[in-house]
Design a protein around this motif. Structure first.
Motif, PDB file in Angstrom:
ATOM      1  N   ILE A 197       0.835  -1.209   0.000  1.00  0.00           N
ATOM      2  CA  ILE A 197       0.000   0.000   0.000  1.00  0.00           C
ATOM      3  C   ILE A 197       0.868   1.257   0.000  1.00  0.00           C
ATOM      4  N   ILE A 198       1.890   1.295   0.873  1.00  0.00           N
ATOM      5  CA  ILE A 198       2.756   2.468   0.963  1.00  0.00           C
ATOM      6  C   ILE A 198       3.527   2.669  -0.338  1.00  0.00           C
ATOM      7  N   ALA A 199       4.038   1.589  -0.919  1.00  0.00           N
ATOM      8  CA  ALA A 199       4.781   1.687  -2.179  1.00  0.00           C
ATOM      9  C   ALA A 199       3.893   2.208  -3.289  1.00  0.00           C
ATOM     10  N   SER A 200       2.641   1.777  -3.311  1.00  0.00           N
ATOM     11  CA  SER A 200       1.710   2.253  -4.329  1.00  0.00           C
ATOM     12  C   SER A 200       1.407   3.736  -4.134  1.00  0.00           C
ATOM     13  N   GLY A 251      12.034   6.803  -2.887  1.00  0.00           N
ATOM     14  CA  GLY A 251      13.415   6.800  -3.343  1.00  0.00           C
ATOM     15  C   GLY A 251      13.782   5.530  -4.088  1.00  0.00           C
ATOM     16  N   ILE A 252      13.344   4.382  -3.572  1.00  0.00           N
ATOM     17  CA  ILE A 252      13.623   3.104  -4.237  1.00  0.00           C
ATOM     18  C   ILE A 252      13.033   3.113  -5.646  1.00  0.00           C
ATOM     19  N   GLU A 253      11.806   3.576  -5.767  1.00  0.00           N
ATOM     20  CA  GLU A 253      11.144   3.601  -7.072  1.00  0.00           C
ATOM     21  C   GLU A 253      11.815   4.573  -8.039  1.00  0.00           C
ATOM     22  N   GLN A 254      12.426   5.640  -7.491  1.00  0.00           N
ATOM     23  CA  GLN A 254      13.075   6.640  -8.337  1.00  0.00           C
ATOM     24  C   GLN A 254      14.566   6.361  -8.540  1.00  0.00           C
ATOM     25  N   GLY A 255      15.103   5.357  -7.850  1.00  0.00           N
ATOM     26  CA  GLY A 255      16.480   4.951  -8.075  1.00  0.00           C
ATOM     27  C   GLY A 255      17.535   5.701  -7.292  1.00  0.00           C
ATOM     28  N   PHE A 256      17.183   6.218  -6.097  1.00  0.00           N
ATOM     29  CA  PHE A 256      18.188   6.884  -5.257  1.00  0.00           C
ATOM     30  C   PHE A 256      17.795   6.721  -3.795  1.00  0.00           C
ATOM     31  N   TRP A 257      18.783   6.943  -2.904  1.00  0.00           N
ATOM     32  CA  TRP A 257      18.528   6.828  -1.473  1.00  0.00           C
ATOM     33  C   TRP A 257      17.978   8.164  -0.980  1.00  0.00           C
ATOM     34  N   ALA A 258      16.667   8.215  -0.785  1.00  0.00           N
ATOM     35  CA  ALA A 258      15.977   9.485  -0.546  1.00  0.00           C
ATOM     36  C   ALA A 258      16.372  10.153   0.762  1.00  0.00           C
ATOM     37  N   PHE A 259      16.824   9.373   1.741  1.00  0.00           N
ATOM     38  CA  PHE A 259      17.175   9.955   3.033  1.00  0.00           C
ATOM     39  C   PHE A 259      18.446  10.809   2.959  1.00  0.00           C
ATOM     40  N   ASP A 260      19.217  10.641   1.895  1.00  0.00           N
ATOM     41  CA  ASP A 260      20.433  11.441   1.717  1.00  0.00           C
ATOM     42  C   ASP A 260      20.200  12.703   0.889  1.00  0.00           C
ATOM     43  N   PHE A 261      18.956  12.918   0.444  1.00  0.00           N
ATOM     44  CA  PHE A 261      18.673  14.128  -0.336  1.00  0.00           C
ATOM     45  C   PHE A 261      18.362  15.260   0.633  1.00  0.00           C
ATOM     46  N   ARG A 262      19.344  16.157   0.818  1.00  0.00           N
ATOM     47  CA  ARG A 262      19.272  17.176   1.868  1.00  0.00           C
ATOM     48  C   ARG A 262      19.671  18.547   1.311  1.00  0.00           C
ATOM     49  N   PRO A 263      18.712  19.271   0.735  1.00  0.00           N
ATOM     50  CA  PRO A 263      19.022  20.615   0.237  1.00  0.00           C
ATOM     51  C   PRO A 263      19.640  21.528   1.289  1.00  0.00           C
ATOM     52  N   GLN A 264      19.287  21.321   2.560  1.00  0.00           N
ATOM     53  CA  GLN A 264      19.870  22.177   3.603  1.00  0.00           C
ATOM     54  C   GLN A 264      21.384  21.996   3.686  1.00  0.00           C
ATOM     55  N   ASP A 265      21.890  20.807   3.382  1.00  0.00           N
ATOM     56  CA  ASP A 265      23.333  20.593   3.360  1.00  0.00           C
ATOM     57  C   ASP A 265      23.946  21.148   2.075  1.00  0.00           C
ATOM     58  N   ALA A 266      23.198  21.053   0.971  1.00  0.00           N
ATOM     59  CA  ALA A 266      23.683  21.592  -0.300  1.00  0.00           C
ATOM     60  C   ALA A 266      23.860  23.105  -0.237  1.00  0.00           C
ATOM     61  N   ALA A 267      23.203  23.760   0.721  1.00  0.00           N
ATOM     62  CA  ALA A 267      23.330  25.212   0.873  1.00  0.00           C
ATOM     63  C   ALA A 267      24.775  25.638   1.118  1.00  0.00           C
ATOM     64  N   ALA A 268      25.595  24.728   1.612  1.00  0.00           N
ATOM     65  CA  ALA A 268      27.004  25.047   1.869  1.00  0.00           C
ATOM     66  C   ALA A 268      27.778  25.326   0.587  1.00  0.00           C
ATOM     67  N   TRP A 274       8.294   5.555   5.679  1.00  0.00           N
ATOM     68  CA  TRP A 274       7.907   4.533   4.707  1.00  0.00           C
ATOM     69  C   TRP A 274       7.786   5.125   3.301  1.00  0.00           C
ATOM     70  N   LEU A 275       7.072   6.268   3.197  1.00  0.00           N
ATOM     71  CA  LEU A 275       6.884   6.902   1.890  1.00  0.00           C
ATOM     72  C   LEU A 275       8.212   7.379   1.310  1.00  0.00           C
ATOM     73  N   THR A 276       9.073   7.918   2.163  1.00  0.00           N
ATOM     74  CA  THR A 276      10.389   8.365   1.709  1.00  0.00           C
ATOM     75  C   THR A 276      11.201   7.190   1.179  1.00  0.00           C
ATOM     76  N   PHE A 277      11.194   6.095   1.918  1.00  0.00           N
ATOM     77  CA  PHE A 277      11.943   4.907   1.502  1.00  0.00           C
ATOM     78  C   PHE A 277      11.463   4.392   0.151  1.00  0.00           C
ATOM     79  N   TRP A 278      10.164   4.135   0.027  1.00  0.00           N
ATOM     80  CA  TRP A 278       9.659   3.545  -1.208  1.00  0.00           C
ATOM     81  C   TRP A 278       9.734   4.533  -2.378  1.00  0.00           C
TER      82      TRP A 278
END
Length: 315
Positions: free
Chosen positions: A22-25, A231-248, A225-229
Motif C-alpha cells: 500500500i505504501i509503495a503504491s 526513493g527506491i522507485e526513483q532509483g536513489f537513497w531518498a534519506f540522503d537528499f538534503r538541500p539544507q546541506d547543499a546550501a554550503a 515509509w513513503l520516503t523509503f519507497w
C-alpha cells in the motif's frame, strides 16, 4: 512451536507485506504526474470499489494545465536536459534588460502558476526564462523525484541562459523549485549571480512529512515509509537528499523567504538552510501573514520592496 504462535507470525508477515504494498503504491502516485486523458475521471466521480481502491492504493494525479494568461510578448520553446528530458519554457524578453531571471515552480505546478512573479520581475526591468520541470506542465516525462533528478533541469536551464544571455543571471524558485536550485548548485557547481529562494524544504523526509501534515495524517512512521519507497522507485537513497546541506555550496548573494504560517516547511528547516548558506551576503525575510503559497500574492507590498531591493543592490 505452538500452532497459534506460528499462525500469528504468518498473519503479522502478511500484514507487513500488505502495508508495504500500500505504501509503495501511494509513493508511486505521489511521485508521478500523468497527461490528462480526454475521458479522465476525478476522485469525486468514483464510486464503490474504485473509490476505495483510490483511497487505499492511490490514484493517478494529472499534470496541471498550462494557462497562458501572461499578457506579455514571449516565446515558447523547449530545452533538452543531459538525460533527454524536454522542458517546455517561456522566454519573456525586455528591451533594456538588467539581467535574466530563471523561474522554477513548485511540486505539481507549472510555469503559468508563477505568472504574477514573472510579470513582477519583468516590471523590475528583467527578462525572464520560466520552465516546466520534467513531468510537469508541458514538459516530457511522468516521474517526479521531488528535486533529485530535477536538478538536471535547473542545470540545463542555467546552461541555456549562460549561452544565450548576458549576465547577471539570477535563479528564483518556490518550494520544490527553491530546494532543487540548492541541489543543482552543489551537484553541478552552478555560478549564478544571485538566487532567491522561497520556502525550500530542508530534506526530502521533511518534505514528505510536510505533505502529510497538510493532509492531517501522522508523519511517522508513514513519512519514513513513503520516503523509503519513493526513493527506491526513483532509483536513489531518498534519506540522503538534503538541500539544507547543499546550501554550503552557495557563495553568491541569497535572499531566503518563508511564511510564518507555513505548515509544510518549518522554521527549523528554514533556519538550517540559512545557517548553512556559505554566502557572506545572505538575508532571510519572514512573511507574518503567509503560509505555503505565493508570498507576492499574499503580501505584495512587502514582497515587491524586499525583492526589488535585493535585485537592485550592488555587490
Amino acid at each position: 512451536m505452538p500452532k497459534w504462535l506460528k499462525r500469528t507470525g504468518y498473519i503479522m508477515l502478511a500484514l507487513f507485506i500488505a502495508i508495504n504494498i500500500i505504501i509503495a503504491s501511494q509513493a508511486y502516485y505521489f511521485t508521478h504526474f500523468f497527461p490528462l486523458p480526454a475521458n479522465a475521471s476525478t476522485s469525486t466521480q468514483l464510486n464503490g470499489w474504485a473509490k476505495w481502491k483510490a483511497l487505499i492504493f492511490g490514484a493517478p494525479i494529472y499534470k496541471t494545465k498550462v494557462v497562458d494568461s501572461l499578457g506579455l510578448p514571449h516565446q515558447t520553446f523547449t530545452i533538452t536536459t543531459n538525460d533527454g528530458q524536454q522542458l517546455s519554457a517561456w522566454f519573456i524578453p525586455h528591451d533594456s534588460a538588467l539581467g535574466t531571471i530563471l523561474v522554477f515552480h513548485g511540486h505539481g505546478g507549472n510555469k503559468s502558476g508563477l505568472i504574477p512573479e514573472e510579470k513582477a520581475f519583468h516590471t523590475m526591468g528583467y527578462q525572464v526564462l520560466a520552465v516546466d520541470f520534467r513531468a510537469h506542465g508541458n514538459s516530457s516525462g511522468t516521474a517526479c523525484s521531488i528535486g533529485y533528478h530535477e536538478a538536471a533541469d535547473v542545470k540545463a536551464t542555467f546552461d541555456y541562459a549562460s549561452q544565450h544571455f548576458h549576465r547577471p543571471i539570477i535563479l528564483y524558485g518556490i518550494s520544490l523549485g527553491a530546494a532543487t536550485i540548492l541541489q543543482a548548485m552543489q551537484q553541478y557547481a552552478l555560478t549564478p549571480d544571485k538566487i532567491i529562494l522561497e520556502m525550500p524544504f530542508g530534506t526530502l523526509p521533511n518534505a514528505v512529512e510536510g505533505k502529510l501534515r497538510t493532509m492531517h495524517l501522522p508523519t511517522e512512521p508513514l513519512g519514513s515509509w513513503l520516503t523509503f519507497w519513493g526513493g527506491i522507485e526513483q532509483g536513489f537513497w531518498a534519506f540522503d537528499f538534503r538541500p539544507q546541506d547543499a546550501a554550503a555550496a552557495v557563495h553568491c548573494p541569497v535572499l531566503l523567504q518563508w511564511g510564518l504560517q507555513d505548515q509544510r516547511v518549518t522554521q527549523q528547516e528554514t533556519n538550517n538552510i540559512f545557517k548553512n548558506l556559505a554566502s557572506h551576503d545572505k538575508e532571510m525575510v519572514v512573511y507574518a501573514l503567509s503560509h505555503h503559497q505565493s508570498l507576492l500574492q499574499k503580501e505584495p507590498a512587502k514582497w515587491q520592496k524586499t525583492v526589488s531591493d535585493f535585485l537592485y543592490k550592488q555587490n
